[in-house]
Enzyme design. Structure first.
Site, short mmCIF file in Angstrom:
data_model
loop_
_atom_site.label_atom_id
_atom_site.label_comp_id
_atom_site.label_asym_id
_atom_site.label_seq_id
_atom_site.Cartn_x
_atom_site.Cartn_y
_atom_site.Cartn_z
N LYS A 486 0.85 -1.17 0.16
CA LYS A 486 0.06 0.04 0.12
C LYS A 486 0.77 1.24 -0.07
CE LYS A 486 -0.39 -0.03 5.42
NZ LYS A 486 -1.35 0.03 6.13
N ARG A 584 -10.28 0.52 14.98
CA ARG A 584 -9.94 1.23 13.74
C ARG A 584 -11.27 0.78 12.81
NH1 ARG A 584 -4.29 1.55 10.96
NH2 ARG A 584 -4.61 -0.65 10.54
N TYR A 711 13.81 31.95 2.95
CA TYR A 711 12.58 32.70 3.19
C TYR A 711 12.66 33.32 4.78
CZ TYR A 711 10.60 31.10 -1.23
OH TYR A 711 10.28 31.11 -2.83
N MET A 760 10.20 25.03 -1.56
CA MET A 760 9.42 24.03 -2.31
C MET A 760 10.20 23.00 -2.90
SD MET A 760 6.49 24.50 -5.20
CE MET A 760 5.18 25.38 -3.99
#
Length: 813
Positions: A486, A584, A711, A760
């Site tokens: 997964k 869950r 930044y 980023m």
């Protein structure tokens, strides 16, 4: 080639059943998935992580008619036309056969051992000495108890020198390897920390390794590793190092422009220099080992110097990359001989993600128009693998292109091929690039691999296979194994990881969402796939692509039953989730009776497994709770089996459960993060870390104290500093919390902190204290567990957060 009757005489078996004593044996098989040219092979049923006796029929169905078995179950009743040889130990029998074969040849055999550098030195000696010798060498890194036997089997009278690697991981192993190899010349490379767990000390490891040299004529070795060790008495000792009186003295090492190293040496009363085209300590040492061997073989100093200068890096691995036009590229561009080709073709054959398989092949050393034997071997090799297209490059192969059974095109040179590359259909294909170094196939790779920025996640498929087998060895033979793929296989990739697991015969794969399962089916994955979180809008895909849903609530149960009724489908496989304390998903224990009633109302669903999830298997303080969960699953599933009237698989143990709770194995276990070799509970398991996130330095700036970086001007410099900008940011999955010194990366073996906020697409490192240049490699997570702890999370999150824009490179050594 041997008759099976001869092999019987060599092995002295416990019992035999020989249908055809004249059957010829040319190939040794131990893996039923990799059988080619079956008519002339013998299958050894090895009892390793998987019992080879379970795959006798598969090997038989592929055409094998000779077998060496360890378990005698009167197999002649099932295979009355086969040759069956029963021995006490199948691997030992293969080693006996390899040792016998080795003794047929009288040419020199160089045996190489050490912790590091064995394969590099072997390949470099091949580069350096092939003008004078026809050299046979171990394929890739075949240096284990099994690998050495397979390597020696390739010896033939077409060679006049052999170079064989020997690797060990624990005491007592080298005696067996020495008995097979019987080297005439021994070479000891680096002694480091590899396999240190198998030895009490470095000295003990050295003693074990030099057992390889007990009968050699000459032992070549770096003196610094053995100066305090009693060496075997018999061999002539050819030592090298920095001390006076050694066979080969190193006077000085001088790096030039970070490009090469000038090594000044003293031998036989004369000083001479060699230019090693590397600057790192390991490769310089490897090159000196090569010089020592060449001197032992009588090479002139001038010849040695001229050839050492031309040494080329050794490609140690096959790389699997994403290509253009929905293709996959297997890059093996720097090593090309028949043995290496067979290994690469086996890897190509494992790939099922695309409908077509293509081989781009250059001329091979030793294969010529006049050498009918090698040419025949090449033709047989190519005919055994399911190739859809063959691209031949080189003056030799272009002349014999019409002799291959595969549709082919041919080009006299790599440049000629590149000029015509657009005319060839490579879409929806897995493409193997197999070229000699002089053909510069890296030019082909650059054109065919999908573009990306320079941040990559490297995934070591050997490490993943190792980890899978480590966990398998913990399990009783009846316990099945489900592997979790997964979340893009924990960030490592989709079909590439699933394909490896399918090839290694896991029993189930598990995904979180149906879309993941659909993608795997589209990539050729046929093993059963469980979907953990199905909902109503995915039922059509689940049925269409033969996925098996987890049923965790009465709502999902009712919806799925109604869907199947509408389609007229019955006996559809499902997996029942029971909530034993995780709270869950899942049916509560007091809902089991109602569940039985619903399932029995219609014969629409077939329960394949019932399972639960341990909430705190790795925490000792919760051991009582964990045992309660195990007991509760046992009770609930027994009631469910009794109510349904049939049995199914039961499972509750994930990675921590596999490591710590053998009483939780039931019928199957679920292997997740342990497959990747990190965040495990047991540190005695020989697991390897699978993935490494890497990038490189884009620019270096020299800034004065008081300047700010990044930044918001958060990166304030308190001193004159050297700052490196690197190509990774939060869009790649590098969390913003790693900014301002929290994150630590490794550059040239040194840990350096981040400075300023994470951008980023980039971030900055303070590299003031270290030597660094633009384009140097950067390891983003030198210790992913510590990195996760530094921002209050777990390695799972860091792995699964790595953006899919980061190129995945899979390699197989």
């Amino acid at each position: 080639m041997y008759k099976i009757s001869e092999i019987v005489q060599i092995l002295h078996p416990n019992r035999t059943f020989i249908a055809d004593p004249n059957s010829l044996v040319q190939h040794l098989f131990y893996d039923s998935r990799k059988i080619v040219q079956a008519d002339n092979g013998v299958f050894f049923a090895l009892q390793k992580s998987r019992d080879g006796h379970h795959y006798i029929k598969e090997a038989y169905d592929k055409g094998v008619r000779s077998f060496v078995l360890q378990i005698d179950e009167a197999q002649e009743q099932l295979f009355p036309d086969a040759n069956l040889i029963w021995v006490s130990d199948s691997l030992e029998a293969m080693q006996v056969l390899a040792a016998f074969h080795r003794q047929k040849f009288n040419f020199p055999v160089i045996g190489i051992t050490g912790s590091n550098g064995k394969t590099i030195v072997k390949e470099w000696l091949y580069q350096l000495m092939s003008p004078e010798y026809k050299i046979y060498r171990s394929p890739k890194s075949y240096n284990s108890q099994l690998g050495v036997a397979l390597s020696l089997w390739g010896l033939s009278d077409q060679y006049n020198l052999a170079i064989i690697e020997a690797g060990i991981s624990e005491k007592g192993e080298m005696v067996k390897l020495e008995n097979m190899i019987k080297p005439t010349i021994g070479l000891l490379t680096n002694i480091g920390i590899a396999h240190k767990a198998g030895f009490d000390s470095k000295e003990e490891k050295i003693y074990e390794k030099i057992n390889l040299f007990k009968d050699v004529e000459t032992m070549v070795f770096p003196n610094r590793y053995v100066e305090h060790v009693q060496l075997p008495y018999r061999p002539r000792k050819f030592s090298w190092g920095y001390d006076e009186g050694l066979s080969l003295e190193v006077y000085s090492l001088k790096q030039v422009d970070d490009k090469f190293t000038v090594v000044t040496l003293f031998y036989g009363g004369r000083t001479f220099a060699v230019e090693v085209p590397f600057v790192d300590k390991g490769n310089v040492e490897n090159a000196i080992n090569c010089v020592a061997i060449m001197l032992r073989f009588g090479y002139e100093r001038e010849v040695i110097a001229s050839r050492i200068k031309e040494l080329q890096p050794v490609a140690m691995r096959l790389e699997l990359k994403k290509g253009k036009k929905n293709s996959s590229i297997i890059d093996d561009s720097y090593s090309n001989d028949l043995d290496a080709l067979q290994i690469a073709l086996e890897f190509l054959n494992q790939q099922g993600q695309h409908p077509r398989k293509v081989l781009i092949l250059s001329d091979l050393p030793g294969v010529s128009i006049t050498d009918e034997k090698s040419l025949l071997k090449l033709k047989r090799l190519l005919s055994e693998y399911r190739l859809d297209q063959l691209v031949l490059i080189g003056e030799v192969l272009t002349q014999v292109a019409d002799q291959f059974d595969v549709p082919s095109v041919s080009y006299a040179s790599t440049s000629a091929f590149l000029e015509d590359i657009r005319s060839i259909q490579f879409a929806d294909s897995t493409i193997l690039l197999k070229g000699g170094r002089e053909f510069h196939f890296e030019r082909i790779s650059r054109l065919m691999v999908a573009k990306s920025h320079d941040t990559v996640l490297e995934i070591n498929l050997n490490a993943m296979e190792n980890n899978l087998n480590v966990y398998r060895q913990l399990l009783p033979k009846h316990v099945k194994l489900m592997s979790m793929v997964k979340a893009f296989s924990y960030g490592s990739g989709g079909f590439e990881i699933a394909n490896l697991l399918q090839f290694n015969r896991v029993d189930y794969l598990t995904v979180a969402f149906a879309d993941e399962g659909v993608d795997l089916r589209g990539a050729g994955i046929t093993v059963p796939i469980v979907v953990m979180s199905p909902d109503e809008n995915t039922f059509e895909s689940i049925v269409q692509y033969n996925l098996e849903p987890e049923i965790y609530s009465f709502r999902i149960l009712s919806s799925f039953l109604n869907y199947l009724k509408g389609k007229g489908i019955s006996s559809f496989p499902v997996h029942i989730k029971v909530d034993t304390g995780m709270h869950r998903l899942g049916f509560m224990p007091d809902e089991v009776d109602k569940l039985i009633k619903e399932l029995n109302a219609d014969a629409i669903l077939q329960v394949k497994s019932a399972f639960s999830h341990l909430a705190s298997a790795g925490n000792k303080e919760d051991n009582v709770f964990t045992q309660q969960q195990i007991d509760l699953l046992d009770q609930c599933t027994k009631r469910l089996e009794e109510g349904l009237g049939y049995s199914f698989l039961r499972h509750i143990a994930a990675t921590s459960g596999i490591e710590l709770w053998p009483q939780a194995y039931f019928d199957m276990v679920r292997l997740g993060i342990g497959l990747y070799g990190i965040d495990v509970e047991r540190h005695d398991l020989p697991l390897w870390e699978v993935s490494s996130l890497k990038t490189n330095v884009t620019q270096i700036k020299y800034l004065a104290a008081g300047e700010t970086v990044g930044y918001n001007r958060h990166g304030v410099l308190l001193r004159d500093s050297k700052i490196a900008t690197i190509k990774i940011g939060y869009a790649d999955g590098y969390d913003r919390r790693f900014g301002n010194g929290v994150g630590k990366m490794m550059v040239n073996g040194c840990l350096v902190p981040t400075i300023g906020d994470i951008c980023m697409d980039m971030c900055m490192l303070d590299v003031t204290e270290i030597e660094v240049a633009e384009e140097d490699d950067v390891i983003v997570y030198p210790d992913i567990k510590l990195a996760a702890q530094s921002i209050g999370t777990i390695p799972y999150e860091l792995l699964t957060s790595i953006s899919q824009r980061v190129k995945r490179v899979y390699f197989y050594e």
